[in-house]
Write a protein that holds these residues in place. Structure first.
Motif, PDB file in Angstrom:
ATOM      1  N   GLN A  41       0.834  -1.194   0.000  1.00  0.00           N
ATOM      2  CA  GLN A  41       0.000   0.000   0.000  1.00  0.00           C
ATOM      3  C   GLN A  41       0.879   1.259   0.000  1.00  0.00           C
ATOM      4  N   VAL A  42       1.919   1.260   0.844  1.00  0.00           N
ATOM      5  CA  VAL A  42       2.828   2.417   0.906  1.00  0.00           C
ATOM      6  C   VAL A  42       3.535   2.605  -0.436  1.00  0.00           C
ATOM      7  N   ARG A  43       3.967   1.476  -1.011  1.00  0.00           N
ATOM      8  CA  ARG A  43       4.631   1.567  -2.324  1.00  0.00           C
ATOM      9  C   ARG A  43       3.676   2.113  -3.381  1.00  0.00           C
ATOM     10  N   ASP A  44       2.426   1.634  -3.354  1.00  0.00           N
ATOM     11  CA  ASP A  44       1.436   2.126  -4.314  1.00  0.00           C
ATOM     12  C   ASP A  44       1.183   3.621  -4.129  1.00  0.00           C
ATOM     13  N   GLU A  45       1.055   4.029  -2.877  1.00  0.00           N
ATOM     14  CA  GLU A  45       0.849   5.448  -2.603  1.00  0.00           C
ATOM     15  C   GLU A  45       2.065   6.274  -3.067  1.00  0.00           C
ATOM     16  N   ARG A  46       3.254   5.746  -2.737  1.00  0.00           N
ATOM     17  CA  ARG A  46       4.477   6.432  -3.155  1.00  0.00           C
ATOM     18  C   ARG A  46       4.550   6.531  -4.675  1.00  0.00           C
ATOM     19  N   ASP A  47       4.259   5.419  -5.348  1.00  0.00           N
ATOM     20  CA  ASP A  47       4.281   5.427  -6.818  1.00  0.00           C
ATOM     21  C   ASP A  47       3.245   6.401  -7.369  1.00  0.00           C
ATOM     22  N   HIS A  48       2.068   6.409  -6.739  1.00  0.00           N
ATOM     23  CA  HIS A  48       1.016   7.332  -7.177  1.00  0.00           C
ATOM     24  C   HIS A  48       1.470   8.778  -6.953  1.00  0.00           C
ATOM     25  N   THR A  49       2.041   9.046  -5.798  1.00  0.00           N
ATOM     26  CA  THR A  49       2.535  10.392  -5.496  1.00  0.00           C
ATOM     27  C   THR A  49       3.655  10.780  -6.456  1.00  0.00           C
ATOM     28  N   LEU A  50       4.581   9.841  -6.658  1.00  0.00           N
ATOM     29  CA  LEU A  50       5.677  10.108  -7.607  1.00  0.00           C
ATOM     30  C   LEU A  50       5.137  10.328  -9.009  1.00  0.00           C
ATOM     31  N   ALA A  51       4.147   9.534  -9.357  1.00  0.00           N
ATOM     32  CA  ALA A  51       3.546   9.684 -10.681  1.00  0.00           C
ATOM     33  C   ALA A  51       2.907  11.056 -10.809  1.00  0.00           C
ATOM     34  N   GLN A  52       2.187  11.477  -9.747  1.00  0.00           N
ATOM     35  CA  GLN A  52       1.575  12.795  -9.773  1.00  0.00           C
ATOM     36  C   GLN A  52       2.641  13.889  -9.838  1.00  0.00           C
ATOM     37  N   GLU A  53       3.704  13.746  -9.019  1.00  0.00           N
ATOM     38  CA  GLU A  53       4.793  14.722  -9.043  1.00  0.00           C
ATOM     39  C   GLU A  53       5.486  14.715 -10.402  1.00  0.00           C
ATOM     40  N   THR A  54       5.687  13.519 -10.921  1.00  0.00           N
ATOM     41  CA  THR A  54       6.316  13.399 -12.230  1.00  0.00           C
ATOM     42  C   THR A  54       5.439  14.030 -13.293  1.00  0.00           C
ATOM     43  N   CYS A  55       4.151  13.761 -13.211  1.00  0.00           N
ATOM     44  CA  CYS A  55       3.217  14.356 -14.175  1.00  0.00           C
ATOM     45  C   CYS A  55       3.222  15.869 -14.052  1.00  0.00           C
ATOM     46  N   SER A  56       3.209  16.341 -12.814  1.00  0.00           N
ATOM     47  CA  SER A  56       3.232  17.783 -12.587  1.00  0.00           C
ATOM     48  C   SER A  56       4.531  18.378 -13.129  1.00  0.00           C
ATOM     49  N   SER A  57       5.633  17.731 -12.826  1.00  0.00           N
ATOM     50  CA  SER A  57       6.938  18.183 -13.317  1.00  0.00           C
ATOM     51  C   SER A  57       6.987  18.131 -14.840  1.00  0.00           C
ATOM     52  N   GLN A  58       6.449  17.058 -15.398  1.00  0.00           N
ATOM     53  CA  GLN A  58       6.439  16.924 -16.857  1.00  0.00           C
ATOM     54  C   GLN A  58       5.525  17.961 -17.493  1.00  0.00           C
ATOM     55  N   ARG A  59       4.398  18.272 -16.832  1.00  0.00           N
ATOM     56  CA  ARG A  59       3.513  19.323 -17.354  1.00  0.00           C
ATOM     57  C   ARG A  59       4.244  20.663 -17.395  1.00  0.00           C
ATOM     58  N   GLU A  60       4.972  20.960 -16.309  1.00  0.00           N
ATOM     59  CA  GLU A  60       5.749  22.205 -16.278  1.00  0.00           C
ATOM     60  C   GLU A  60       6.806  22.218 -17.387  1.00  0.00           C
ATOM     61  N   GLN A  61       7.477  21.092 -17.549  1.00  0.00           N
ATOM     62  CA  GLN A  61       8.489  20.997 -18.617  1.00  0.00           C
ATOM     63  C   GLN A  61       7.842  21.167 -19.987  1.00  0.00           C
ATOM     64  N   ILE A  62       6.663  20.574 -20.153  1.00  0.00           N
ATOM     65  CA  ILE A  62       5.944  20.692 -21.432  1.00  0.00           C
ATOM     66  C   ILE A  62       5.588  22.149 -21.689  1.00  0.00           C
ATOM     67  N   GLN A  63       5.124  22.859 -20.663  1.00  0.00           N
ATOM     68  CA  GLN A  63       4.780  24.269 -20.833  1.00  0.00           C
ATOM     69  C   GLN A  63       6.018  25.094 -21.185  1.00  0.00           C
TER      70      GLN A  63
END
Length: 189
Positions: A41-63
């Motif tokens: 569960q912790v790994r899934d949450e971490r992966d989800h959080t990382l995915a969200q952070e990665t997505c957010s970071s990637q969105r900023e990079q895309i902009q």
């Protein structure tokens, strides 16, 4: 205590220890299962959080990349316009250069003709200057010299140019300047 009793007690003790060990094992297995599920569960949450952070970071990079792309496209348009202007200017200068070369080619024969005429006129002037001769030399009458019974100085020159032996094609106005203290006459034309 007898050996049998002791063995029995040992066996019982062993059995109870074994049962306790099995219970502990089962409890530990349950605990490990719970911990594993928590870990997943912790790994899934971490992966989800990382995915969200990665997505957010990637969105900023895309902009940022989109802004850079828009700026690069604008620069490209400006470069294209500059290249078109430069090409137009180059064509205009090339046309002007060709026109100037054509005018130069047309002017060269005229310049050569004018140079020939200038040389011819220069040579004619030099020849005419050379043809002008001193017609006579005059000196003042010295006291005691015989002047043929005339008083004063006598100046005579031929009346016709043909008597000089060389025909003259151009008439010049000759001015006789006589300085009484000098012994010669200067002609100016």
């Amino acid at each position: 205590m007898s050996l049998k009793t002791h063995s029995f007690l040992c066996w019982m003790f062993f059995q109870s220890s074994q049962q306790e060990a099995i219970k502990q094992k089962e409890e530990l297995m349950k605990e490990v299962g719970c911990l594993r599920s928590e870990l997943h569960q912790v790994r899934d949450e971490r992966d989800h959080t990382l995915a969200q952070e990665t997505c957010s970071s990637q969105r900023e990079q895309i902009q940022v990349l989109q802004h850079q792309l828009a700026a690069a496209n604008e620069k490209l348009k400006m470069a294209d316009l500059t290249a078109i202007e430069t090409m137009t200017e180059y064509k205009g200068q090339k046309k002007t250069a060709k026109d100037l070369q054509d005018r130069l080619a047309d002017a060269e024969p005229q310049i050569l003709e004018a140079e020939k005429l200038r040389k011819k006129l220069h040579n004619t002037i030099l020849e005419l200057k050379g043809n002008i001769r001193v017609f006579c030399r005059v000196r003042p009458v010295l006291p005691g010299s015989d002047c043929g019974g005339t008083e004063g100085s006598v100046v005579s020159y031929p009346t016709s140019l043909e008597s000089l032996g060389t025909p003259c094609f151009v008439e010049y106005a000759l001015f006789l300047i006589l300085h009484p203290t000098e012994g010669s006459v200067v002609f100016w034309y």
